[in-house]
Design a protein around this motif. Structure first.
Motif, PDB file in Angstrom:
ATOM      1  N   GLU A  50       0.817  -1.218   0.000  1.00  9.01           N
ATOM      2  CA  GLU A  50       0.000   0.000   0.000  1.00  9.01           C
ATOM      3  C   GLU A  50       0.854   1.273   0.000  1.00  9.01           C
ATOM      4  O   GLU A  50       0.399   2.331  -0.437  1.00  9.01           O
ATOM      5  CB  GLU A  50      -0.921  -0.013   1.232  1.00  9.01           C
ATOM      6  CG  GLU A  50      -2.122   0.930   1.146  1.00  9.01           C
ATOM      7  CD  GLU A  50      -3.020   0.694  -0.049  1.00  9.01           C
ATOM      8  OE1 GLU A  50      -3.166  -0.475  -0.480  1.00  9.01           O
ATOM      9  OE2 GLU A  50      -3.561   1.683  -0.587  1.00  9.01           O
ATOM     10  N   ALA A  51       2.078   1.166   0.484  1.00  9.04           N
ATOM     11  CA  ALA A  51       2.924   2.358   0.667  1.00  9.04           C
ATOM     12  C   ALA A  51       3.080   3.228  -0.576  1.00  9.04           C
ATOM     13  O   ALA A  51       2.968   4.454  -0.488  1.00  9.04           O
ATOM     14  CB  ALA A  51       4.294   1.943   1.209  1.00  9.04           C
ATOM     15  N   GLN A  53       1.107   4.038  -2.728  1.00  7.21           N
ATOM     16  CA  GLN A  53      -0.091   4.860  -2.952  1.00  7.21           C
ATOM     17  C   GLN A  53       0.034   6.229  -2.297  1.00  7.21           C
ATOM     18  O   GLN A  53      -0.703   7.166  -2.638  1.00  7.21           O
ATOM     19  CB  GLN A  53      -1.338   4.166  -2.362  1.00  7.21           C
ATOM     20  CG  GLN A  53      -1.644   2.821  -2.966  1.00  7.21           C
ATOM     21  CD  GLN A  53      -1.925   2.919  -4.440  1.00  7.21           C
ATOM     22  OE1 GLN A  53      -2.606   3.826  -4.893  1.00  7.21           O
ATOM     23  NE2 GLN A  53      -1.358   2.013  -5.200  1.00  7.21           N
ATOM     24  N   LEU A  54       0.946   6.318  -1.327  1.00  9.72           N
ATOM     25  CA  LEU A  54       1.108   7.601  -0.638  1.00  9.72           C
ATOM     26  C   LEU A  54       1.949   8.586  -1.448  1.00  9.72           C
ATOM     27  O   LEU A  54       2.051   9.755  -1.095  1.00  9.72           O
ATOM     28  CB  LEU A  54       1.786   7.391   0.731  1.00  9.72           C
ATOM     29  CG  LEU A  54       1.123   6.417   1.700  1.00  9.72           C
ATOM     30  CD1 LEU A  54       1.866   6.407   3.025  1.00  9.72           C
ATOM     31  CD2 LEU A  54      -0.319   6.792   1.932  1.00  9.72           C
ATOM     32  N   MET A  57      -0.131  11.680  -2.986  1.00  8.93           N
ATOM     33  CA  MET A  57      -1.448  11.758  -2.373  1.00  8.93           C
ATOM     34  C   MET A  57      -1.909  13.187  -2.109  1.00  8.93           C
ATOM     35  O   MET A  57      -3.091  13.472  -2.045  1.00  8.93           O
ATOM     36  CB  MET A  57      -1.385  11.014  -1.031  1.00  8.93           C
ATOM     37  CG  MET A  57      -2.660  10.365  -0.624  1.00  8.93           C
ATOM     38  SD  MET A  57      -2.437   9.365   0.831  1.00  8.93           S
ATOM     39  CE  MET A  57      -3.763   9.955   1.847  1.00  8.93           C
TER      40      MET A  57
ATOM     41  N   ASP C 120      -6.111   0.768   3.937  1.00  6.89           N
ATOM     42  CA  ASP C 120      -6.261   1.775   2.881  1.00  6.89           C
ATOM     43  C   ASP C 120      -5.249   2.893   3.102  1.00  6.89           C
ATOM     44  O   ASP C 120      -4.678   3.031   4.192  1.00  6.89           O
ATOM     45  CB  ASP C 120      -7.697   2.291   2.791  1.00  6.89           C
ATOM     46  CG  ASP C 120      -8.071   3.176   3.973  1.00  6.89           C
ATOM     47  OD1 ASP C 120      -9.115   2.903   4.590  1.00  6.89           O
ATOM     48  OD2 ASP C 120      -7.336   4.137   4.285  1.00  6.89           O
ATOM     49  N   ARG C 121      -5.037   3.660   2.055  1.00  8.22           N
ATOM     50  CA  ARG C 121      -3.922   4.612   2.094  1.00  8.22           C
ATOM     51  C   ARG C 121      -4.159   5.735   3.086  1.00  8.22           C
ATOM     52  O   ARG C 121      -3.214   6.298   3.637  1.00  8.22           O
ATOM     53  CB  ARG C 121      -3.628   5.152   0.708  1.00  8.22           C
ATOM     54  CG  ARG C 121      -4.739   5.941   0.092  1.00  8.22           C
ATOM     55  CD  ARG C 121      -4.360   6.443  -1.272  1.00  8.22           C
ATOM     56  NE  ARG C 121      -5.392   7.333  -1.783  1.00  8.22           N
ATOM     57  CZ  ARG C 121      -5.182   8.257  -2.685  1.00  8.22           C
ATOM     58  NH1 ARG C 121      -3.978   8.415  -3.200  1.00  8.22           N
ATOM     59  NH2 ARG C 121      -6.149   9.026  -3.101  1.00  8.22           N
ATOM     60  N   LEU C 124      -3.088   4.343   6.333  1.00 10.66           N
ATOM     61  CA  LEU C 124      -1.635   4.193   6.352  1.00 10.66           C
ATOM     62  C   LEU C 124      -0.973   5.558   6.469  1.00 10.66           C
ATOM     63  O   LEU C 124      -0.006   5.737   7.205  1.00 10.66           O
ATOM     64  CB  LEU C 124      -1.171   3.474   5.079  1.00 10.66           C
ATOM     65  CG  LEU C 124       0.327   3.201   4.978  1.00 10.66           C
ATOM     66  CD1 LEU C 124       0.803   2.349   6.144  1.00 10.66           C
ATOM     67  CD2 LEU C 124       0.645   2.488   3.655  1.00 10.66           C
ATOM     68  N   ASN C 125      -1.507   6.540   5.756  1.00  9.05           N
ATOM     69  CA  ASN C 125      -0.970   7.892   5.804  1.00  9.05           C
ATOM     70  C   ASN C 125      -0.985   8.428   7.240  1.00  9.05           C
ATOM     71  O   ASN C 125      -0.011   9.014   7.714  1.00  9.05           O
ATOM     72  CB  ASN C 125      -1.783   8.808   4.885  1.00  9.05           C
ATOM     73  CG  ASN C 125      -1.182  10.189   4.754  1.00  9.05           C
ATOM     74  OD1 ASN C 125       0.033  10.322   4.657  1.00  9.05           O
ATOM     75  ND2 ASN C 125      -2.003  11.209   4.774  1.00  9.05           N
ATOM     76  N   VAL C 144       7.743   4.078   0.075  1.00  8.40           N
ATOM     77  CA  VAL C 144       6.841   4.992  -0.648  1.00  8.40           C
ATOM     78  C   VAL C 144       7.486   5.461  -1.949  1.00  8.40           C
ATOM     79  O   VAL C 144       6.889   5.407  -3.016  1.00  8.40           O
ATOM     80  CB  VAL C 144       6.462   6.215   0.225  1.00  8.40           C
ATOM     81  CG1 VAL C 144       5.566   7.185  -0.544  1.00  8.40           C
ATOM     82  CG2 VAL C 144       5.758   5.757   1.498  1.00  8.40           C
TER      83      VAL C 144
END
Lengths: 212, 284, 191
Positions: A50-51, A53-54, A57, C120-121, C124-125, C144
């Protein structure tokens, strides 16, 4: 007797496993028998998956581009395009605020210059045949600077000023073409003066609204 | 107590709490300034409407509602000059942080008003009025004497019952409506907004209605006394008013693109001019 | 306007081309700055500085590597310089960090809840924001942004081993944070 991997030993090898490394036989045995460790691997893999995706963002505020653009212009990295026959160049310099020419003198000079130019031939707009459509006329560098100023003080009005600058530029272009076609027409010259007056009004409204 | 009664009570209570909170969020204030019969009053607002009316006596009353704590109002007086100015504080947002002004002042006051949004209105005054706004509609009614200057970028302009006033109204993309407006000089321009005049072009004045692409329509009574020139470079020009031909004219009439003519004693000169909009002169 | 066209025009001083390049890459640059610093205002200043430094040198860009890679590295350098100026920990230089940062404790034998359901991001963010700065940097740079450990080691001035171990600790810490976040949400729902 073969000693099985402990959870601690398994965890020490985790980084390679999570990053897609090959499982050894011992690791596989431990992973299959220990739900805690297999869950841990799964969780860490999810995080890694998932990382990325940041990465894109967030969006910076418009201020970043505005300040950046100012610096680029000030350092000469953004270079204004030289366009012959731009009467507004006569009136407006990059530091237009202190030297804004009074309305009447600016418009009058515009008429004289256009009349002189039209005596010797059509102005560039007519020569090129490039007439901007009424509502999508281009903005020049001074216009963009003005919009930057407006954005930095009242960002919510940028779109209003931009639309109306385009309208004013379209009017100027049409009026210039009209003078080019009818150099002897007072009416055409009056229209050009009105068009410049309109643009001057937009500039004055923007400048006067800057904080004192 | 039944559950529906309890539910109703809850709703009523919640509504009351909400109303109280909303009221608390808006701060209403009033300030008075003693002055002479013709003070100069300037209202500079960032966002929000400004309404100006005549008030009793030689007093300027400034009533304002602050819609948030991210905007403040400065009021100052220097002799007969009163200045009211809104300032946005850090963290403000145009949608929320507006100030609503109501100004009462002597009818002969000179007024200057600016706002970036919100209706700017004035009525029943006799002094000089200057109004400027970017996206603000402007509504001026029943003004006599003095001068009116209006500038907007995209705000519509309404001028009604303006008598013997020197009027200059400019907008880029707003519409301009003039009803019963006359004076020694009336100049109106819009780039692509519509200009509509309904009056008699009276007062032996000079009237110029100009646009780039906006349509211009003028409705005048049969008794109007005018010398009319109408022209459009690329748009259609129609005349539905009985005009007599003019003996000497700079503009050569061109069917569909221009016409000239006089009516009555030709007391007022009227110039209707557009680059590519339509022009129509009609009889009321 | 394509990126290649924008670069060519920007090299001639075209303002629109600069704006096009900025628009193409602004989110990536800003997000990187934001993840590394945790502060939106600092992140905006750094993003601006990164673009400015890049645009000053755009005339020298010959297309040997991808423009985005060039911009990426420039951004990381700008951020790391800023973090060093402020003496903030970029990556802990110690191989072992017992007690130095908030090392995740692995409770062997205790009940260990997994992260049920996908991450989900947004979640995670939020968890990344709660990471200590040292862990956050290496996680952002590697997981990232996709830098390799040898690149991170070069940029940050640590060993490859240190980069790997810090990354592992960062991931473990993130897992803990995510579990706590979810446990907190579940408690609120049941309350």
């Amino acid at each position: 007797m073969k000693v099985m991997l402990s959870c601690k030993q398994f965890e020490d090898l985790l980084p390679d496993l999570v990053d897609g490394g090959e499982w050894s036989a011992d690791q596989r045995v431990h992973g299959q028998s220990c739900s805690r460790c297999s869950t841990l691997v799964e969780d860490l893999r999810q995080i890694v998956q998932e990382a990325p995706q940041l990465a894109a963002m967030d969006e910076p505020s418009p201020r970043v581009w505005l300040e950046l653009r100012k610096s680029l212009v000030a350092e000469g990295i953004i270079r204004p395009h030289a366009k012959p026959g731009r009467l507004m160049d006569f009136f407006f310099t990059p530091r237009w605020r202190p030297v804004l020419v009074p309305l009447g003198a600016a418009a009058a000079l515009a008429i004289v210059l256009v009349a002189h130019r039209s005596d010797s031939g059509p102005v560039n707009g007519a020569q090129n045949g490039a007439v901007a459509p009424a509502n999508v006329a281009a903005l020049d560098d001074e216009d963009l600077q003005l919009l930057d100023e407006v954005s930095s003080k009242t960002p919510s009005l940028r779109a209003t000023y931009e639309d109306n600058l385009r309208n004013a530029n379209a009017y100027i272009q049409d009026a210039k073409d009209s003078v080019a076609r009818n150099p002897d027409s007072n009416d055409a010259r009056d229209q050009l003066m009105l068009a410049y007056n309109e643009k001057t009004m937009v500039y004055e409204m923007a400048i006067n609204r800057s904080p004192r | 107590m039944s559950s529906s009664q309890r539910a109703t009570q809850c709703i009523v209570l919640t509504a009351a709490v909400l109303a109280a909170s909303l009221a608390a969020a808006q701060t209403q204030q009033e300030k008075r300034f003693n002055c002479g019969p013709r003070p100069t009053v300037s209202v500079i607002n960032e966002y929000g409407p400004v309404a100006v009316h005549p008030g009793p006596g030689n007093v300027v009353v400034v009533r304002y509602i602050l819609h948030s704590d991210k905007v403040e109002v400065d009021l100052s007086q220097s002799g007969d000059r009163i200045t009211v100015e809104s300032h946005l504080l850090q963290g403000s947002n145009s949608d929320r942080d507006q100030v609503d002004y109501e100004i009462l002042l002597p009818a002969g006051s000179n007024v200057m008003v600016h706002s970036n949004s919100g209706l700017l209105s004035a009525e029943n005054l006799r002094g000089d009025i200057s109004v400027e706004g970017a996206a603000t509609p402007v509504d001026l009614r029943t003004i006599s004497e003095g001068h009116i200057h209006v500038k907007t970028l995209s705000g519509n302009i309404m001028l009604m019952d303006i008598r013997q006033v020197h009027v200059i109204a400019n907008t880029v993309s707003g519409d301009v409506t003039l009803k019963n407006v006359d004076g020694p000089l009336v100049e109106v321009s819009s780039n692509n907004g519509k200009i509509h005049y309904d009056g008699d072009f009276g007062g032996s004045g000079s009237y110029k209605l100009s646009s780039h692409t906006g349509d211009i329509e003028a409705m005048i009574p049969a008794t109007a006394s005018v010398d009319v020139t109408a022209s459009s470079d690329k748009g259609q020009v129609d005349n539905d008013f009985p005009l007599l031909p003019k003996q000497h004219s700079i503009t050569i009439p061109q069917k569909g693109h221009s016409f000239v003519g006089i009516a009555g004693r030709a007391a007022s000169s009227v110039l209707l001019r557009t680059f590519s909009g339509k022009i129509r002169l009609k009889q009321r | 306007m394509s990126e290649a066209e924008a670069i060519e025009r920007a090299q001639k001083g075209d303002g629109e081309a600069f704006e096009a390049l900025y628009s193409l890459h602004k989110r990536r640059v800003y997000s990187l700055c934001l993840r590394m610093t945790g502060n939106p205002t600092d992140a905006e200043d750094l993003a601006q500085e990164a673009f400015l430094q890049l645009f000053r040198k755009i005339a020298t860009f010959r297309g040997e590597s991808a423009f985005s890679t060039w911009l990426h590295r420039m951004t990381v350098n700008v951020v790391l310089m800023q973090l060093r100026k402020k003496s903030l920990p970029v990556v802990s230089l110690e191989e072992t960090t017992d007690g130095e940062e908030d090392s995740p404790k692995r409770d062997i034998g205790a009940d260990d809840l997994s992260l049920t359901g996908a991450i989900d991001r947004v979640e995670l963010n939020r968890a990344v924001e709660d990471l200590p700065p040292g862990y956050r940097s290496v996680f952002v740079l590697h997981d990232v942004e996709g830098f390799e450990h040898n690149e991170i080691a070069n940029m940050v001035g640590c060993s490859i081993g240190n980069s790997k171990s810090q990354l592992h600790k960062a991931r473990m810490k993130l897992r803990d944070i995510l579990k706590h976040q979810r446990a907190g949400k579940a408690q609120k729902r049941n309350a």
